[in-house]
Design a protein around this motif. Structure first.
Motif, PDB file in Angstrom:
ATOM      1  N   THR A 174       0.825  -1.209   0.000  1.00 37.88           N
ATOM      2  CA  THR A 174       0.000   0.000   0.000  1.00 37.88           C
ATOM      3  C   THR A 174       0.861   1.261   0.000  1.00 37.88           C
ATOM      4  O   THR A 174       0.565   2.235  -0.708  1.00 37.88           O
ATOM      5  CB  THR A 174      -0.927  -0.005   1.223  1.00 37.88           C
ATOM      6  N   ILE A 175       1.929   1.223   0.802  1.00 40.53           N
ATOM      7  CA  ILE A 175       2.833   2.383   0.839  1.00 40.53           C
ATOM      8  C   ILE A 175       3.439   2.631  -0.540  1.00 40.53           C
ATOM      9  O   ILE A 175       3.506   3.776  -1.023  1.00 40.53           O
ATOM     10  CB  ILE A 175       3.934   2.163   1.892  1.00 40.53           C
ATOM     11  N   ILE A 177       2.243   1.728  -3.453  1.00 39.98           N
ATOM     12  CA  ILE A 177       1.219   2.189  -4.405  1.00 39.98           C
ATOM     13  C   ILE A 177       0.873   3.654  -4.159  1.00 39.98           C
ATOM     14  O   ILE A 177       0.820   4.463  -5.095  1.00 39.98           O
ATOM     15  CB  ILE A 177      -0.038   1.304  -4.285  1.00 39.98           C
ATOM     16  N   PHE A 178       0.662   4.008  -2.890  1.00 42.10           N
ATOM     17  CA  PHE A 178       0.281   5.391  -2.598  1.00 42.10           C
ATOM     18  C   PHE A 178       1.434   6.361  -2.861  1.00 42.10           C
ATOM     19  O   PHE A 178       1.194   7.533  -3.178  1.00 42.10           O
ATOM     20  CB  PHE A 178      -0.210   5.503  -1.156  1.00 42.10           C
ATOM     21  N   THR A 179       2.667   5.878  -2.706  1.00 43.55           N
ATOM     22  CA  THR A 179       3.803   6.733  -3.058  1.00 43.55           C
ATOM     23  C   THR A 179       3.790   7.052  -4.547  1.00 43.55           C
ATOM     24  O   THR A 179       3.981   8.209  -4.964  1.00 43.55           O
ATOM     25  CB  THR A 179       5.118   6.042  -2.684  1.00 43.55           C
ATOM     26  N   VAL A 181       1.158   6.917  -6.508  1.00 49.12           N
ATOM     27  CA  VAL A 181      -0.005   7.770  -6.776  1.00 49.12           C
ATOM     28  C   VAL A 181       0.287   9.220  -6.379  1.00 49.12           C
ATOM     29  O   VAL A 181      -0.079  10.172  -7.095  1.00 49.12           O
ATOM     30  CB  VAL A 181      -1.230   7.232  -6.025  1.00 49.12           C
ATOM     31  N   GLY A 182       0.982   9.394  -5.245  1.00 51.40           N
ATOM     32  CA  GLY A 182       1.312  10.747  -4.803  1.00 51.40           C
ATOM     33  C   GLY A 182       2.243  11.461  -5.774  1.00 51.40           C
ATOM     34  O   GLY A 182       2.041  12.650  -6.082  1.00 51.40           O
ATOM     35  N   SER A 185       0.292  12.279  -8.908  1.00 52.02           N
ATOM     36  CA  SER A 185      -0.689  13.340  -8.655  1.00 52.02           C
ATOM     37  C   SER A 185      -0.021  14.705  -8.587  1.00 52.02           C
ATOM     38  O   SER A 185      -0.544  15.692  -9.127  1.00 52.02           O
ATOM     39  CB  SER A 185      -1.438  13.053  -7.351  1.00 52.02           C
TER      40      SER A 185
END
Length: 460
Positions: A174-175, A177-179, A181-182, A185
């Motif tokens: 998750t970390i 993936i969200f990294t 995505v961040g 973005s």
């Protein structure tokens, strides 16, 4: 006590918890470990995880909340006139306090009020750290004792440990993936700001790149030109030259190592070839700028050609050498993955080794080889240092390899060097270039993965 020492203490407690849980499990069944639900080691890991994970979570939350709490307490002790300052000036005062605490500012050069506040800040920080040590160690010992008490003959320690490990892997995924995505973005947001100043069509299809914007409206060249076609042309030209070098050499070396070389030679040659991938790109840049580019210029001039001191050919040749290990190593793995039964069948039908490679092995490995080449192309498109040193900075719309060109990555570096104004199209253009480059490399990687998976489905 610093948080790093606390981390070491928690790791020691986790190590002690492992042996405590293991001994507790063996003691519960009086040494008859075969009647335990799980191996004794799982009971050790179970206690060890309970000893360290809750304490680490509390430590993390404490350290995140600590600066805000200390700042609030220090602010409350400041003189009334400082407390009533505007927020931005109050922040400057607090920054001065933190600089004194961190040693960035000499105490002799600071106001006495700041010194008193810094002393208060240090005392609160020390108190907070000792309280954290007390809470974390107490929590760790309590969890260790509770988890030991839960151990009995039928307790499913293996299931609990596997659930904890699975949860850890999910959190790490998750970390990651969200990294991603961040990052995407943030780049997309800055690109959106850029496209509010420059139309998308002009950026993607413009033929002139001159991102110079003036500080005054009446200054010459205030409009700038943000056509990215010359940059992508330069990128494709250099990448094409690099692949002309890397693909034949890398592919032939992979075929030789996998099909013709003996085990002894292969064991030494393949790691040696892969060393090229570990050389820093700045070293390749030196080699291109000081050796290859002058050689090409002198050779071209002796033949009556006009060659720039920095050229796409020099950068492409050296980049191709750098990419050879990517093509060679990946292709070698793919060729070795071809089932031996295909080779044996071809030899049984009377085919020679060359015919077997040409008619059987190469077609079977072709999708994987294409995937490795596409991954190498992505590597070439994203390369920067060699191009900065050997390709030049001129945004020429040309396919002549003897001329200086510039690429997307080089321009991103150029636009973000020095003092920046992040509300200026000149700076925001770097994010737009990065977004387009990200989309291009993502499409190449997706295409490569699709081809490799299709190949795998056919032969399994």
């Amino acid at each position: 006590m610093s948080p790093s020492i606390l981390l070491i203490i928690l790791l020691i407690l986790a190590y002690a918890g492992f042996y405590a849980g293991k001994r507790r499990a063996v003691a519960c069944v009086e040494g008859k470990v075969k009647i335990l639900h799980s191996l004794p080691g799982f009971y050790g890991f179970y206690v060890s995880l309970w000893s360290v994970i809750p304490a680490l979570l509390v430590t993390l939350i404490w350290l995140i909340a600590e600066p805000a709490w200390i700042t609030h307490a220090v602010t409350a002790q400041l003189p009334e006139e400082m407390i009533n300052l505007p927020p931005e000036r109050l922040n400057l005062v607090l920054n001065d306090v933190r600089n004194v605490v961190n040693g960035s500012t000499l105490a002799t050069q600071t106001d006495s009020v700041i010194l008193d506040a810094a002393g208060h800040y240090q005392s609160l920080q020390s108190l907070s750290h000792w309280l954290l040590v007390f809470v974390a160690m107490g929590l760790s010992l309590a969890c260790m004792w509770i988890s030991c008490q839960r151990i009995h003959q039928h307790y499913r320690a293996r299931n609990a440990v596997e659930k904890a490990v699975t949860g850890g892997m999910v959190i790490c995924s998750t970390i990651a993936i969200f990294t991603t995505v961040g990052i995407v973005s943030s780049v997309a947001y800055e690109s959106f700001l850029f496209f509010q100043s420059v139309p998308v069509f002009d950026f993607l299809f413009g033929l002139e790149w001159s991102p110079q914007t003036a500080m005054r409206s009446d200054q010459v060249g205030s409009s700038g030109a943000f056509g990215a076609i010359p940059l992508f042309t330069g990128t494709l030209l250099v990448s094409f030259i690099a692949m002309l070098v890397a693909v034949p050499i890398g592919l032939m070396s992979a075929i030789y190592l996998s099909e013709f070389a003996g085990p002894t030679f292969r064991a030494s040659a393949k790691p040696t070839l892969e060393i090229l991938a570990g050389i820093p790109t700045v070293v390749y840049g030196f080699f291109a700028a000081l050796t290859v580019a002058p050689f090409i210029r002198e050779t071209g001039e002796s033949m009556g050609l006009s060659v720039s001191s920095e050229s796409a050919l020099a950068a492409g040749l050296v980049m191709g050498v750098m990419i050879i290990p990517f093509v060679s190593s990946l292709s070698d793995d793919v060729i070795n993955a071809v089932p031996q039964s295909l080779r044996d069948g071809a030899y049984a039908l009377g085919a020679t080794q060359a015919e077997t490679i040409k008619q059987i092995i190469f077609p079977a490995a072709l999708p994987g080889i294409v995937g490795s080449i596409l991954l190498a192309v992505s590597r070439a498109i994203g390369e920067t240092m060699i191009l900065v040193m050997a390709a030049g900075l001129s945004a020429n719309l040309t396919f002549n390899p003897f001329e200086a060109v510039t690429t997307v990555t080089v321009q991103i570096v150029t636009l973000l060097v020095g003092d920046q104004e992040f509300d200026s199209p000149k700076t925001l253009a770097a994010f737009a270039l990065g977004l387009v480059l990200f989309v291009v490399t993502l499409m190449l990687n997706v295409l490569a993965l699709y081809i490799v998976r299709k190949y795998r489905e056919q032969y399994e």
